[in-house]
Write a protein that holds these residues in place. Sequence first.
Motif, PDB file in Angstrom:
ATOM      1  N   TYR A  39       4.949  13.023  -9.878  1.00 38.36           N
ATOM      2  CA  TYR A  39       3.645  12.391 -10.048  1.00 38.36           C
ATOM      3  C   TYR A  39       3.036  12.181  -8.679  1.00 38.36           C
ATOM      4  O   TYR A  39       3.705  11.751  -7.748  1.00 38.36           O
ATOM      5  N   GLU A  40       1.755  12.477  -8.569  1.00 43.71           N
ATOM      6  CA  GLU A  40       1.094  12.359  -7.269  1.00 43.71           C
ATOM      7  C   GLU A  40       1.000  10.918  -6.818  1.00 43.71           C
ATOM      8  O   GLU A  40       1.073  10.603  -5.646  1.00 43.71           O
ATOM      9  N   LYS A  41       0.772  10.030  -7.788  1.00 45.88           N
ATOM     10  CA  LYS A  41       0.600   8.619  -7.434  1.00 45.88           C
ATOM     11  C   LYS A  41       1.491   7.812  -8.358  1.00 45.88           C
ATOM     12  O   LYS A  41       1.539   8.060  -9.564  1.00 45.88           O
ATOM     13  N   SER A  42       2.148   6.840  -7.786  1.00 49.10           N
ATOM     14  CA  SER A  42       3.019   6.027  -8.630  1.00 49.10           C
ATOM     15  C   SER A  42       2.181   5.155  -9.556  1.00 49.10           C
ATOM     16  O   SER A  42       0.982   4.990  -9.372  1.00 49.10           O
TER      17      SER A  42
ATOM     18  N   PHE B  93       1.888   1.903  -3.445  1.00 49.30           N
ATOM     19  CA  PHE B  93       0.730   2.249  -4.271  1.00 49.30           C
ATOM     20  C   PHE B  93       0.367   3.717  -4.079  1.00 49.30           C
ATOM     21  O   PHE B  93       0.015   4.407  -5.032  1.00 49.30           O
ATOM     22  N   ARG B  94       0.458   4.163  -2.811  1.00 48.91           N
ATOM     23  CA  ARG B  94      -0.070   5.503  -2.525  1.00 48.91           C
ATOM     24  C   ARG B  94       0.971   6.593  -2.714  1.00 48.91           C
ATOM     25  O   ARG B  94       0.619   7.744  -2.835  1.00 48.91           O
ATOM     26  N   SER B  95       2.253   6.252  -2.691  1.00 48.28           N
ATOM     27  CA  SER B  95       3.240   7.330  -2.645  1.00 48.28           C
ATOM     28  C   SER B  95       3.412   7.990  -4.000  1.00 48.28           C
ATOM     29  O   SER B  95       3.110   7.425  -5.042  1.00 48.28           O
ATOM     30  N   GLY B  96       3.890   9.228  -3.937  1.00 43.81           N
ATOM     31  CA  GLY B  96       4.171   9.935  -5.183  1.00 43.81           C
ATOM     32  C   GLY B  96       5.572   9.557  -5.662  1.00 43.81           C
ATOM     33  O   GLY B  96       6.368   8.970  -4.937  1.00 43.81           O
TER      34      GLY B  96
ATOM     35  N   GLU C  78      -0.053   0.831  -8.869  1.00 41.42           N
ATOM     36  CA  GLU C  78      -1.387   0.203  -8.796  1.00 41.42           C
ATOM     37  C   GLU C  78      -1.899  -0.144 -10.195  1.00 41.42           C
ATOM     38  O   GLU C  78      -2.388  -1.245 -10.434  1.00 41.42           O
ATOM     39  N   GLN C  79      -1.736   0.807 -11.112  1.00 41.02           N
ATOM     40  CA  GLN C  79      -2.246   0.546 -12.462  1.00 41.02           C
ATOM     41  C   GLN C  79      -1.472  -0.593 -13.102  1.00 41.02           C
ATOM     42  O   GLN C  79      -2.050  -1.519 -13.681  1.00 41.02           O
TER      43      GLN C  79
ATOM     44  N   ASN D 141       0.835  -1.206   0.000  1.00 36.81           N
ATOM     45  CA  ASN D 141       0.000   0.000   0.000  1.00 36.81           C
ATOM     46  C   ASN D 141       0.859   1.241   0.000  1.00 36.81           C
ATOM     47  O   ASN D 141       0.533   2.253  -0.617  1.00 36.81           O
TER      48      ASN D 141
END
Lengths: 115, 435
Positions: free
Chosen positions: B267-270, B254-257, B273-274, B251
Motif C-alpha cells: 500500500y502506498e500510504k498506511s 502517516f506518510r510511509s507505505g 491517517e484515516q 508524520n
Amino acid sequence: MAKSTSKDAQVLFHSLRSAYASTPTNLKIIDLYVGFSVFTALIQVVYMAIVGSFPFNSFLSGLLSCIGTAVLAVCLRIQVNKENKEFKDLAPERAFADFVLCNLVLHLVIMNFLG
Amino acid sequence: MSKLHLFLTLIPLLPFLCTSFSPENPSSRRVLVLFDDLALKSSHSLYFKSLQSRGFELDFKLSDDPKIGLQRYGQYLYDGLILFCPTTERFGGSIDLTAILDFVDSGHDLIVAADTNASDLIREISTECGVDFDEDPAALVTDHTKYAVSETDGDHTLLAGDDFIESNVILGSKKIEAPVLFQGIGHSLSPTNNLVLKVLSASPSAYSANPNSKLSNPPSLTGSAISLVSILQARNNARILISGSLSMFSNRFFRSGVRKAGSPTKYEKSGNEQFLTELSKWVFHERGHLKAVNVQHHKAGEANEPAMYRINDDLEYSVEIFEWSGRSWEPFVADDVQVQFYMMSPYVLKTLSTDKKGHYFTAFKVPDVYGVFQFKLEYQRLGYTSLSLSKQIPVRPYRHNEYERFIPAAYPYYGAAFSMMAGFFMFTAVHLFNK
C-alpha cells in the motif's frame, strides 16, 4: 308386581288429572302463573350454568324475582282457596291487596339489585 | 498588572467556558496538548493539522510547564485534553492524576498515547480508565507473522494492524484499506469493565515482550487479548482514546507505505491517517453523539398531554432524536429505538417508527393495570452515546360511571325481571275481572 306398579302410577295420574279438572278457574289461573315464573327461573339457572355467573347480582336479582313471584302467588292461592278452612274468615280482597303490596316491594328491591 | 488584565479579559470569556461538549457553542473548541518533547509538535504536525482544520484550537504545552492548568476559578479552560507525553512522571502547574480524572468526570474528552518506558503516571491514568499496560517497561508488542516489512526494523515490533472493531460510527463509513502501522506497548482490557472497547487489537500471533532480552518465561500478554488502541465511553458520555504507540500519530508513519509480511500487496500510504482522523472525530463527539428531545405523549385524537391516563386508553408517544454532525444537529435514523411502558417491569415494549427526519413515534393501548408508569427510552448502541429518558405518568382505573351501563351477558336476567313485572300486571288484571 312390576306391571301392577306401572298400572298404579297410571291410575294415580288419571285420578289426579280428573280431580284437578274440578278446581275453580281462578285457582287454575294462579297455578298457570306460578308455572310460568318457575319456568323462567329454570331458564335463568340453565343460562348461568352455561355462561358463568359474571354479573352475579343480576343473576340473583332475576332469579329472586321469579322465585319471589312464585312464592307470593302460592300464598295468594292458599288464602283465596275456598276449600281451605284455615283462612275461612279472611276476605279474598284482603288477600289480593296483600299480594299486590308484597309484589310492589319485591319488584322495587329487584330493580335496585338488578344493576 | 498583567495578571489583572488577564483576569479582566477572562471574565467575559467565562460564559463560553461551560462544561463538557456544548454544541450550542461550537465557535471554538479548545484542546490542550501536552508533550514531553517539543519536537513532537513538528514531527506529528499532520495529525494536529487535521484537528485544526476541523475547527479545534490546539494549545501546545510542555508537560512540566508550571503555568498549565485545566481549570481556573472553577471553570474548565479546555474541552479536550491530548497527552502525548508517555515518559512524564509529574505534570507541571495544577494538573495531576485527580485533576485529569475530574476533567473526564465532568464530561470532557481525553486522548492518551503511551509508548515504551511509559511512566507510572500515564499507566495510572490508563488503569483508571480500565486499561492495563504491560508491567515490563521495556516490553514492545512483537508479532512474527503480521509485522510490517521495513528496511530498518528487524525485530518485528513494527506491526501492520488490521483487526479493527466493526463499527461505522467509530471508524467512519469508508473502509480502511491499508493496514495501520503500530510500534509500541500493548495493553489488556479489564474483563469486568463493560465500557471499554478494543478498536485495534493485535493478531493472535502477537505477544508483548522485551525484544532485546531473552524470554525466560512465557509473556503475560499474548494474542488477541492484546489491544493496541482502545476507547472508552464513560457513563456521562465522555470519550477516551488510549493508544500504546506515540509514533503511530507521527508524520513518518502517516506518510510511509505498508507491506504486510507474507502478502504481496504494497500500500502506498498506511491507514494511520484515516484511522486516527476518523477516531478523533468520534472521540471529539463529531459522530455518534445523540440527543433526544421533545418527548410528547397524548391520547389518540387529542393534542394536549393529560396528567393521567385511564386503563385501556389509546395513546400516542413521540420523541425526536438528533445526531451531532460536527456542525449541526442532523436527524438520526435507526430502526431499533424502543420505548417501554414500565412499572417494575415493562408492560408494553414497542419499536418506534420513524419518518427519517428524526421524529420517532408509536401508538399503543394502555394495559389493564393501574399504577404509576414510566415511559422509558433506553438506547445503548456500540459507539453511540447512551440515551436514557423516562417520563412518569399515573394510570387510573375506571370511574364508577365509566363502566358499561348494561352488561350484555346479563340481558336474560333483565328480561326475566321485566317479564315477571309484566306477568304480575297481566295476572292482576285477569284475577280481578274473573268471576
